[in-house]
Motif scaffolding. Structure first.
Motif, PDB file in Angstrom:
ATOM      1  N   MET A 181      -4.705   7.521   2.387  1.00 36.70           N
ATOM      2  CA  MET A 181      -4.821   8.874   2.207  1.00 36.70           C
ATOM      3  C   MET A 181      -6.095   9.188   1.125  1.00 36.70           C
ATOM      4  O   MET A 181      -6.003   8.551   0.138  1.00 36.70           O
ATOM      5  CB  MET A 181      -3.558   9.566   1.833  1.00 36.70           C
ATOM      6  CG  MET A 181      -2.504   9.911   3.061  1.00 36.70           C
ATOM      7  SD  MET A 181      -1.371  10.854   2.191  1.00 36.70           S
ATOM      8  CE  MET A 181      -0.014  10.757   3.717  1.00 36.70           C
ATOM      9  N   ASN A 182      -6.596  10.367   1.444  1.00 31.64           N
ATOM     10  CA  ASN A 182      -7.519  10.814   0.473  1.00 31.64           C
ATOM     11  C   ASN A 182      -6.973  11.747  -0.612  1.00 31.64           C
ATOM     12  O   ASN A 182      -5.686  11.990  -0.416  1.00 31.64           O
ATOM     13  CB  ASN A 182      -8.930  11.407   0.908  1.00 31.64           C
ATOM     14  CG  ASN A 182      -8.680  12.584   1.763  1.00 31.64           C
ATOM     15  OD1 ASN A 182      -7.556  13.197   1.568  1.00 31.64           O
ATOM     16  ND2 ASN A 182      -9.543  12.722   2.841  1.00 31.64           N
TER      17      ASN A 182
ATOM     18  N   LEU B  61      -2.596  15.487  -2.402  1.00 31.18           N
ATOM     19  CA  LEU B  61      -2.382  16.616  -3.082  1.00 31.18           C
ATOM     20  C   LEU B  61      -1.174  17.385  -2.498  1.00 31.18           C
ATOM     21  O   LEU B  61      -0.429  18.102  -3.190  1.00 31.18           O
ATOM     22  CB  LEU B  61      -3.301  17.560  -3.024  1.00 31.18           C
ATOM     23  CG  LEU B  61      -4.697  17.498  -4.213  1.00 31.18           C
ATOM     24  CD1 LEU B  61      -5.783  18.605  -3.776  1.00 31.18           C
ATOM     25  CD2 LEU B  61      -4.224  17.636  -5.531  1.00 31.18           C
ATOM     26  N   GLN B  62      -0.853  17.087  -1.170  1.00 32.07           N
ATOM     27  CA  GLN B  62       0.139  17.812  -0.504  1.00 32.07           C
ATOM     28  C   GLN B  62       1.374  17.116  -0.441  1.00 32.07           C
ATOM     29  O   GLN B  62       2.244  17.485  -0.007  1.00 32.07           O
ATOM     30  CB  GLN B  62      -0.336  17.867   0.953  1.00 32.07           C
ATOM     31  CG  GLN B  62      -1.719  18.631   1.255  1.00 32.07           C
ATOM     32  CD  GLN B  62      -1.724  20.082   0.507  1.00 32.07           C
ATOM     33  OE1 GLN B  62      -0.748  20.829   0.426  1.00 32.07           O
ATOM     34  NE2 GLN B  62      -3.102  20.519  -0.137  1.00 32.07           N
ATOM     35  N   VAL B  63       1.293  15.872  -0.584  1.00 34.16           N
ATOM     36  CA  VAL B  63       2.636  14.877  -0.356  1.00 34.16           C
ATOM     37  C   VAL B  63       4.054  15.171  -1.234  1.00 34.16           C
ATOM     38  O   VAL B  63       3.982  15.838  -2.044  1.00 34.16           O
ATOM     39  CB  VAL B  63       2.235  13.527  -0.406  1.00 34.16           C
ATOM     40  CG1 VAL B  63       1.013  12.836   0.251  1.00 34.16           C
ATOM     41  CG2 VAL B  63       1.907  12.927  -2.055  1.00 34.16           C
TER      42      VAL B  63
ATOM     43  N   GLY C  36       0.817  -1.222   0.026  1.00 33.96           N
ATOM     44  CA  GLY C  36       0.009  -0.233   0.111  1.00 33.96           C
ATOM     45  C   GLY C  36       0.798   1.261  -0.271  1.00 33.96           C
ATOM     46  O   GLY C  36       0.425   2.441  -0.383  1.00 33.96           O
ATOM     47  N   GLY C  37       2.221   1.300   0.436  1.00 32.36           N
ATOM     48  CA  GLY C  37       3.005   2.181   0.250  1.00 32.36           C
ATOM     49  C   GLY C  37       3.135   3.333   1.325  1.00 32.36           C
ATOM     50  O   GLY C  37       1.957   3.096   2.354  1.00 32.36           O
TER      51      GLY C  37
ATOM     52  N   ASN D 171      -8.134   6.757  -5.823  1.00 28.79           N
ATOM     53  CA  ASN D 171      -7.180   7.712  -5.371  1.00 28.79           C
ATOM     54  C   ASN D 171      -5.702   7.537  -5.901  1.00 28.79           C
ATOM     55  O   ASN D 171      -4.915   8.288  -6.116  1.00 28.79           O
ATOM     56  CB  ASN D 171      -7.023   7.943  -4.095  1.00 28.79           C
ATOM     57  CG  ASN D 171      -8.128   8.728  -3.661  1.00 28.79           C
ATOM     58  OD1 ASN D 171      -8.692   9.814  -3.950  1.00 28.79           O
ATOM     59  ND2 ASN D 171      -8.788   8.328  -2.498  1.00 28.79           N
ATOM     60  N   PHE D 172      -5.400   6.143  -6.276  1.00 25.52           N
ATOM     61  CA  PHE D 172      -4.186   5.599  -6.571  1.00 25.52           C
ATOM     62  C   PHE D 172      -4.475   5.067  -8.134  1.00 25.52           C
ATOM     63  O   PHE D 172      -4.451   3.881  -8.215  1.00 25.52           O
ATOM     64  CB  PHE D 172      -3.624   4.604  -5.730  1.00 25.52           C
ATOM     65  CG  PHE D 172      -3.201   5.201  -4.467  1.00 25.52           C
ATOM     66  CD1 PHE D 172      -2.042   5.806  -4.087  1.00 25.52           C
ATOM     67  CD2 PHE D 172      -4.119   5.125  -3.400  1.00 25.52           C
ATOM     68  CE1 PHE D 172      -1.603   6.111  -3.029  1.00 25.52           C
ATOM     69  CE2 PHE D 172      -3.864   5.817  -2.337  1.00 25.52           C
ATOM     70  CZ  PHE D 172      -2.699   6.306  -2.075  1.00 25.52           C
TER      71      PHE D 172
END
Ligand code: NDP
Ligand code: MG
Length: 387
Positions: free
Chosen positions: A182-183, A188-190, A176-177, A303-304
């Motif tokens: 995360m949503n 957007l912030q990573v 899952g890394g 999301n991924f």
């Protein structure tokens, strides 16, 4: 008889761990060839320790340095990418461990197969780009491709003794890394620094970013299809954050076999190099004292998005996985240079795939043309994204 190994990419994460395996079994394994791209100091140290027959430093500006350092020894020194393709043909090599990264693995792997060498394959991109061509060549030449990727090694181990029993499906596990759960807003912030911190594995940069986007699992679905001759609906992905079960196989009677172990690449590397033997090792071993809970969840494909992009690429077939691979390499490197954001990686890949003309049954030349064209288009798209 010792097995004589060529390690392509000996200075990388897989390459250095392969040398640790060799060091544990000097009576079984011998290093014939080592290759690196530009890390001359490490290649020199490795050569002085393992005394191979030949080394290749692909980057030509590094040649003189390696040549001078190894001049006192009986070690041949070559340079240039083409030398990697030539050196694998050496008579004295039994098995070639392909630990190169990305597209660069394809031609050396094909040359090694043509020369009848057994292959230990870490470089999954080779099968993503040209799985049909590579596996057909291996069959024609009677060459075995032993998987090094931990999931595929797990499946290979589950299949031992089962070669006549049909596989119903395989279940590839994914950690899952670092961004699991995360949503969209959080993603957007990573940052690159967060993406490079994988929770369970310590790997090279490209595969670490691919793991964070789930593209790595997409690449592995395609890799599994070609390695084990499966149809895509037979390949399932499940998230298992502890990374102890490395993958599973379900047979026709409903029985599921799993392979377990520590998340340590030295185990699958050793199995690929010494198959069918299981040699003793002093690497850390799993114990239920460390982990009493195994959990499983569905991958978050919304999301991924890279996982579905890979399923789509292999569904389309032809040169599409090759386009996807090239675009992914461009996107990952751009992300590592802080030029695009994490969520722009799938955008760039998808956009690139929509722009390249489809080739149904590509030859090696077609793949080369597709790779060059896809990189050019992905680079143009990158410029647009940057402005
Ligand atoms: P690294 O980036 O750590 O190492 C790559 C190696 O290849 C280095 O020796 C590098 O040389 C060399 N290299 C890179 N580019 C070129 C090129 N263009 N021409 C010639 N040599 C080149 O990668 P990893 O070891 O992490 O991964 C290798 C492969 O194994 C990848 O395909 C990856 O997906 C796969 N894999 C890796 C796992 C891991 O745990 N690391 C797990 C499962 C699969 P230099 O050091 O001089 O740059
Ligand atoms: Mg893997």
């Amino acid at each position: 008889m010792k097995k004589r190994i060529a390690i392509l990419g000996s200075t990388g994460s897989i390459g250095t761990q392969a040398l640790e395996v060799v060091k544990q079994h000097p009576d079984k394994l011998d290093v014939e060839v080592l290759t690196a791209h530009s890390n001359a100091p490490l290649l020199i140290r490795q050569a002085m320790e393992f005394m191979p027959n030949a080394v290749v430093i692909a980057k030509e500006s590094m040649y003189q340095r390696v040549f001078e350092a190894l001049d006192p020894y009986d070690i041949k020194v070559y340079t240039g990418t083409a030398s990697i393709e030539q050196v694998v043909e050496m008579e004295s090599i039994d098995i070639v461990l392909v630990a190169l990264v990305g597209w660069s693995g394809l031609k050396p792997t094909m040359k090694a197969i043509e020369a009848g060498k057994q292959i230990a394959l870490a470089n999954k991109e080779t099968l993503v780009v040209a799985g049909e061509l590579v596996t057909k060549l291996a069959r024609d030449k009677g060459v075995n491709i032993y998987p090094v990727d931990s999931e595929h090694s797990a499946i290979f181990q589950c299949l031992a003794g089962e070669f006549h029993n049909p596989v119903e499906k395989i279940i590839l596990t994914a950690s899952g890394g670092p961004f699991r759960g995360m949503n969209h807003d959080a993603l957007l912030q990573v940052t690159k620094e967060q993406a490079l911190k994988h929770p369970n594995w310590n790997m090279g940069c490209k595969v670490t970013i691919d793991s964070a986007t789930l593209m790595n699992k997409g690449l592995e679905v395609i890799e599994a299809k070609w390695l084990f001759g499966l149809r895509i609906p037979q390949i399932e992905v499940v998230v298992h954050p502890q990374s102890i079960i490395h993958s599973m196989v379900q047979f026709a009677d409903g029985s599921i076999k799993a392979q377990m172990g520590m998340p340590d690449m030295r185990l699958p590397i050793q199995y690929a190099l010494t198959y069918p033997e299981r040699l003793p090792s002093n690497f850390p071993k799993f114990s239920f004292d460390q982990c009493l809970q195994f959990t499983f969840e569905k991958p978050d494909k919304e999301n991924f998005r890279c996982l579905n992009i890979a399923y789509e690429a292999i569904r389309l077939g032809g040169n599409m996985p090759c386009v996807m691979n090239a675009a992914d390499e461009v996107a990952v490197h751009a992300f590592l240079r802080n030029e695009i954001s994490f969520l722009q990686i799938p955008d760039l890949i998808e956009n690139c795939m929509s722009k390249i003309s489809f080739v149904k049954n590509p030859s090696l030349n077609d793949y080369e043309a597709t790779d060059i064209e896809s990189r050019a288009v992905a680079t143009e798209l990158l410029e647009i994204l940057k402005h």
